[in-house]
Design a protein around this motif. Structure first.
Motif, mmCIF file in Angstrom:
data_model
loop_
_atom_site.group_PDB
_atom_site.id
_atom_site.type_symbol
_atom_site.label_atom_id
_atom_site.label_comp_id
_atom_site.label_asym_id
_atom_site.label_seq_id
_atom_site.Cartn_x
_atom_site.Cartn_y
_atom_site.Cartn_z
ATOM 1 N N VAL A 311 31.420 37.411 29.093
ATOM 2 C CA VAL A 311 31.023 37.079 30.464
ATOM 3 C C VAL A 311 32.229 36.602 31.263
ATOM 4 C CG1 VAL A 311 29.642 35.522 31.899
ATOM 5 C CG2 VAL A 311 28.621 36.557 29.856
ATOM 6 N N ASN A 312 33.059 35.752 30.645
ATOM 7 C CA ASN A 312 34.257 35.260 31.330
ATOM 8 C C ASN A 312 35.212 36.402 31.666
ATOM 9 O OD1 ASN A 312 33.361 32.612 31.218
ATOM 10 N ND2 ASN A 312 34.430 32.172 29.292
ATOM 11 N N TYR A 313 35.320 37.372 30.771
ATOM 12 C CA TYR A 313 36.211 38.514 31.002
ATOM 13 C C TYR A 313 35.755 39.303 32.230
ATOM 14 C CZ TYR A 313 38.048 43.242 30.608
ATOM 15 O OH TYR A 313 38.638 44.452 30.887
ATOM 16 N N TYR A 314 34.465 39.610 32.311
ATOM 17 C CA TYR A 314 33.955 40.389 33.436
ATOM 18 C C TYR A 314 33.983 39.584 34.739
ATOM 19 C CZ TYR A 314 32.487 44.133 30.307
ATOM 20 O OH TYR A 314 32.486 45.166 29.398
ATOM 21 N N ARG A 315 33.715 38.275 34.644
ATOM 22 C CA ARG A 315 33.785 37.449 35.849
ATOM 23 C C ARG A 315 35.210 37.438 36.412
ATOM 24 N NH1 ARG A 315 32.604 32.789 33.902
ATOM 25 N NH2 ARG A 315 30.374 32.721 34.363
ATOM 26 N N ASN A 316 36.180 37.243 35.534
ATOM 27 C CA ASN A 316 37.576 37.237 35.981
ATOM 28 C C ASN A 316 37.983 38.590 36.564
ATOM 29 O OD1 ASN A 316 37.911 34.577 35.157
ATOM 30 N ND2 ASN A 316 38.628 35.145 33.109
ATOM 31 N N MET A 317 37.471 39.667 35.971
ATOM 32 C CA MET A 317 37.795 40.996 36.468
ATOM 33 C C MET A 317 37.250 41.191 37.884
ATOM 34 S SD MET A 317 36.664 44.711 34.895
ATOM 35 C CE MET A 317 34.955 44.504 35.406
ATOM 36 N N VAL A 318 35.998 40.805 38.098
ATOM 37 C CA VAL A 318 35.394 40.971 39.424
ATOM 38 C C VAL A 318 36.068 40.063 40.444
ATOM 39 C CG1 VAL A 318 33.272 40.738 40.767
ATOM 40 C CG2 VAL A 318 33.174 41.705 38.454
ATOM 41 N N GLU A 319 36.394 38.810 40.060
ATOM 42 C CA GLU A 319 37.070 37.897 40.981
ATOM 43 C C GLU A 319 38.436 38.442 41.406
ATOM 44 O OE1 GLU A 319 37.099 34.221 38.838
ATOM 45 O OE2 GLU A 319 35.214 33.529 39.738
ATOM 46 N N GLU A 320 39.132 39.072 40.477
ATOM 47 C CA GLU A 320 40.428 39.669 40.808
ATOM 48 C C GLU A 320 40.253 40.821 41.794
ATOM 49 O OE1 GLU A 320 44.022 42.215 38.672
ATOM 50 O OE2 GLU A 320 42.588 41.102 37.433
ATOM 51 N N ILE A 321 39.236 41.628 41.596
ATOM 52 C CA ILE A 321 38.983 42.773 42.478
ATOM 53 C C ILE A 321 38.648 42.318 43.886
ATOM 54 C CG2 ILE A 321 37.336 44.643 42.944
ATOM 55 C CD1 ILE A 321 37.275 45.123 39.890
ATOM 56 N N ILE A 322 37.714 41.370 44.018
ATOM 57 C CA ILE A 322 37.313 40.939 45.363
ATOM 58 C C ILE A 322 38.437 40.164 46.046
ATOM 59 C CG2 ILE A 322 34.877 40.901 44.714
ATOM 60 C CD1 ILE A 322 35.021 37.846 44.727
ATOM 61 N N GLY A 323 39.260 39.457 45.243
ATOM 62 C CA GLY A 323 40.386 38.739 45.825
ATOM 63 C C GLY A 323 41.411 39.685 46.430
ATOM 64 N N ASN A 324 41.593 40.844 45.808
ATOM 65 C CA ASN A 324 42.523 41.845 46.338
ATOM 66 C C ASN A 324 41.970 42.517 47.597
ATOM 67 O OD1 ASN A 324 44.429 41.413 44.314
ATOM 68 N ND2 ASN A 324 43.506 42.933 42.938
ATOM 69 N N LEU A 325 40.637 42.595 47.696
ATOM 70 C CA LEU A 325 40.021 43.209 48.873
ATOM 71 C C LEU A 325 40.062 42.278 50.085
ATOM 72 C CD1 LEU A 325 36.899 44.909 47.241
ATOM 73 C CD2 LEU A 325 38.917 46.061 48.184
ATOM 74 N N ASP A 326 39.747 41.000 49.879
ATOM 75 C CA ASP A 326 39.751 40.020 50.964
ATOM 76 C C ASP A 326 39.782 38.634 50.319
ATOM 77 O OD1 ASP A 326 39.280 38.307 53.104
ATOM 78 O OD2 ASP A 326 37.850 39.657 54.072
ATOM 79 N N SER A 327 40.832 37.879 50.588
ATOM 80 C CA SER A 327 41.004 36.565 49.953
ATOM 81 C C SER A 327 39.917 35.574 50.364
ATOM 82 C CB SER A 327 42.379 35.988 50.309
ATOM 83 O OG SER A 327 42.506 35.826 51.714
ATOM 84 N N ARG A 328 39.166 35.887 51.410
ATOM 85 C CA ARG A 328 38.104 34.982 51.864
ATOM 86 C C ARG A 328 36.803 35.178 51.096
ATOM 87 N NH1 ARG A 328 37.870 36.593 57.998
ATOM 88 N NH2 ARG A 328 38.028 38.635 56.967
ATOM 89 N N LEU A 329 36.721 36.223 50.289
ATOM 90 C CA LEU A 329 35.503 36.492 49.527
ATOM 91 C C LEU A 329 35.414 35.560 48.321
ATOM 92 C CD1 LEU A 329 35.614 40.410 49.455
ATOM 93 C CD2 LEU A 329 34.401 38.956 51.087
ATOM 94 N N SER A 330 34.189 35.225 47.956
ATOM 95 C CA SER A 330 33.958 34.427 46.744
ATOM 96 C C SER A 330 32.618 34.832 46.146
ATOM 97 C CB SER A 330 33.965 32.930 47.060
ATOM 98 O OG SER A 330 32.905 32.587 47.946
ATOM 99 N N LEU A 331 32.451 34.530 44.866
ATOM 100 C CA LEU A 331 31.190 34.882 44.210
ATOM 101 C C LEU A 331 30.645 33.689 43.436
ATOM 102 C CD1 LEU A 331 31.678 35.296 40.889
ATOM 103 C CD2 LEU A 331 32.829 37.348 41.669
ATOM 104 N N HIS A 332 29.370 33.750 43.136
ATOM 105 C CA HIS A 332 28.730 32.724 42.307
ATOM 106 C C HIS A 332 27.497 33.331 41.655
ATOM 107 C CE1 HIS A 332 25.535 32.094 45.325
ATOM 108 N NE2 HIS A 332 26.494 32.115 46.248
ATOM 109 N N ASP A 333 26.874 32.561 40.783
ATOM 110 C CA ASP A 333 25.692 33.012 40.023
ATOM 111 C C ASP A 333 25.983 34.329 39.291
ATOM 112 O OD1 ASP A 333 24.111 30.853 40.652
ATOM 113 O OD2 ASP A 333 23.253 31.768 42.437
ATOM 114 N N PHE A 334 27.113 34.367 38.608
ATOM 115 C CA PHE A 334 27.522 35.586 37.906
ATOM 116 C C PHE A 334 26.815 35.663 36.547
ATOM 117 C CE2 PHE A 334 30.154 38.229 35.227
ATOM 118 C CZ PHE A 334 30.575 39.242 36.077
ATOM 119 N N ARG A 335 26.173 36.809 36.289
ATOM 120 C CA ARG A 335 25.492 37.034 35.018
ATOM 121 C C ARG A 335 25.803 38.443 34.523
ATOM 122 N NH1 ARG A 335 19.971 37.415 35.490
ATOM 123 N NH2 ARG A 335 20.075 37.692 37.743
#
Length: 392
Positions: A311-335
């Motif tokens: 879960v941590n691996y996929y969360r970090n992967m998605v956070e890296e992707i959205i951070g590259n798209l727009d630094s203002r994006l954030s996520l929560h409730d990741f499952r």
């Protein structure tokens, strides 16, 4: 002078979070405003009648409207301090905003009346007389208004009062209008040019603009405004400072008057910790928020997997992707929901309010494609939402 008045008339003046102390600050500001503005009105009206100057009289009635504003503010502050009852469980604090809104309309009405009078003076100018003592008195008036602006600004910052800050801005605006009046008299005295109606017109527009600004500043909390970023950080950090809380999101603050707020927030807790232990932490935070911040806080508990490497691996992967798209994006409730062949990555994505519906759809699609490029077994299920915090 400000510190002297505060220490003299306000008990426990340093405890600005206390509702009664805030009320005493409001009463002090109102009484000072009433006394100073009535004095200025009487003096300027006498000068205006003596010199036949509509701009001076316009300035005088502007001070009278300020005095009326202080009276309404005084009544509003006294009514706002009434405790909660059956019909108003969150108290009566918003009456302070309503009274300030009434003041705004009063100021605008006075400005409009002066506007019409000034138009008449431009069409049919009346004789004026110039006296040096008039200039001296108006200069003293500027000094008084400048002090009042600084006085209200100082009190407003101490108790975080938008009403007082609006009053301070109005007082500083009065400094400009009185200065314009002095210019009108000097031009007449030196060159004999009668600009009285024009200056009166300018003063009336400034008065109406001041009323508009007061209305705008006081209407915002009544409608419901975005959370100040500093308040957002303060509450979030407070919640996250407790052991057992690993993050927070979805903070919403409802304002029921100055120093009377209710908030709700989602607090993230480790999913492998006993639920009763986490619930005890949540209860303690809610009690402490009331004691330390005078904030009625309701906390929703979100269990989060923190020790699952996948879960941590996929969360970090998605956070890296959205951070590259727009630094203002954030996520929560990741499952992560595991299937026989595919993995569903489920999360909420917080985006700036400037994103149009089409941009949100495009963003979803882009994230799904980029995740697929990293791992073609993954499918993203994304819920897009906005933050209630004002953008910095």
């Amino acid at each position: 002078m400000t510190d002297f008045l505060v220490r003299k008339f306000i008990k426990n003046y340093q405890n600005v979070q206390d509702a009664q102390v805030r009320t005493q600050y409001g009463i002090l500001a109102s009484i000072v405003g009433i006394c100073c503005n009535i004095l200025l009105f009487c003096v300027k009206l006498a000068i205006g009648l003596f010199s036949h100057s509509i701009s001076v009289m316009a300035d005088a009635f502007n001070n009278l409207s300020d005095a009326a504003s202080s009276i309404i503010g005084f009544v509003g502050v006294k009514m706002a301090e009434k405790p909660a009852d059956e019909e108003h469980p969150f108290g009566h604090g918003r009456i302070e905003y309503i009274s300030a809104f009434i003041v705004a309309f009063l100021v605008i009405q006075v400005g409009f009346s002066l506007f019409k009078t000034s138009i008449g003076k431009i069409r049919e100018p009346e004789p004026m007389s110039f006296h040096g003592i008039t200039i001296v008195i108006l200069l003293i008036s500027i000094g008084v208004k400048l002090w009042m602006g600084l006085f209200n600004s100082s009190l407003g910052r101490r108790i975080d009062s938008k009403v007082m800050m609006a009053t301070a801005a109005d007082s500083l605006g009065d400094v400009t209008t009185t200065a314009a009046t002095i210019v009108s008299l000097l031009v007449f005295g030196i060159w004999g040019a009668n600009l009285d109606g024009i200056i009166g017109l300018i003063v009336s527009v400034v008065v109406m603009f001041a009323g508009y600004n007061i209305a705008k500043d006081t209407l915002a909390p009544l409608i419901g405004e975005a959370i100040d970023p500093e308040v957002y950080k303060k509450i979030s950090r407070f919640v996250e400072s407790y052991d057992g809380i690993i993050g927070s999101h979805d903070l919403i603050v409802h304002n029921y008057g100055p120093s009377r707020s209710m908030a709700s927030i989602h607090a993230e807790v480790p999913s492998d910790v006993d639920i009763e232990a986490s619930h005890e932490v949540i209860d303690r935070i809610e009690r402490d928020a009331m004691k330390k911040m005078n904030l009625f806080l309701v906390i929703h508990m979100d269990p989060i997997e923190v020790n699952n490497e996948q879960v941590n691996y996929y969360r970090n992967m998605v956070e890296e992707i959205i951070g590259n798209l727009d630094s203002r994006l954030s996520l929560h409730d990741f499952r992560v929901v595991m299937g026989k062949r595919n993995r569903n990555l489920i999360f909420d994505l917080v985006v700036p309010r400037e994103y149009e519906p089409s941009a949100k759809d495009s963003l979803k699609q882009k994230i799904r494609e980029m995740v697929k490029e990293r791992d073609n077994t993954c499918h993203c299920i994304i819920t897009i939402e906005n933050s209630y915090c004002a953008e910095e």
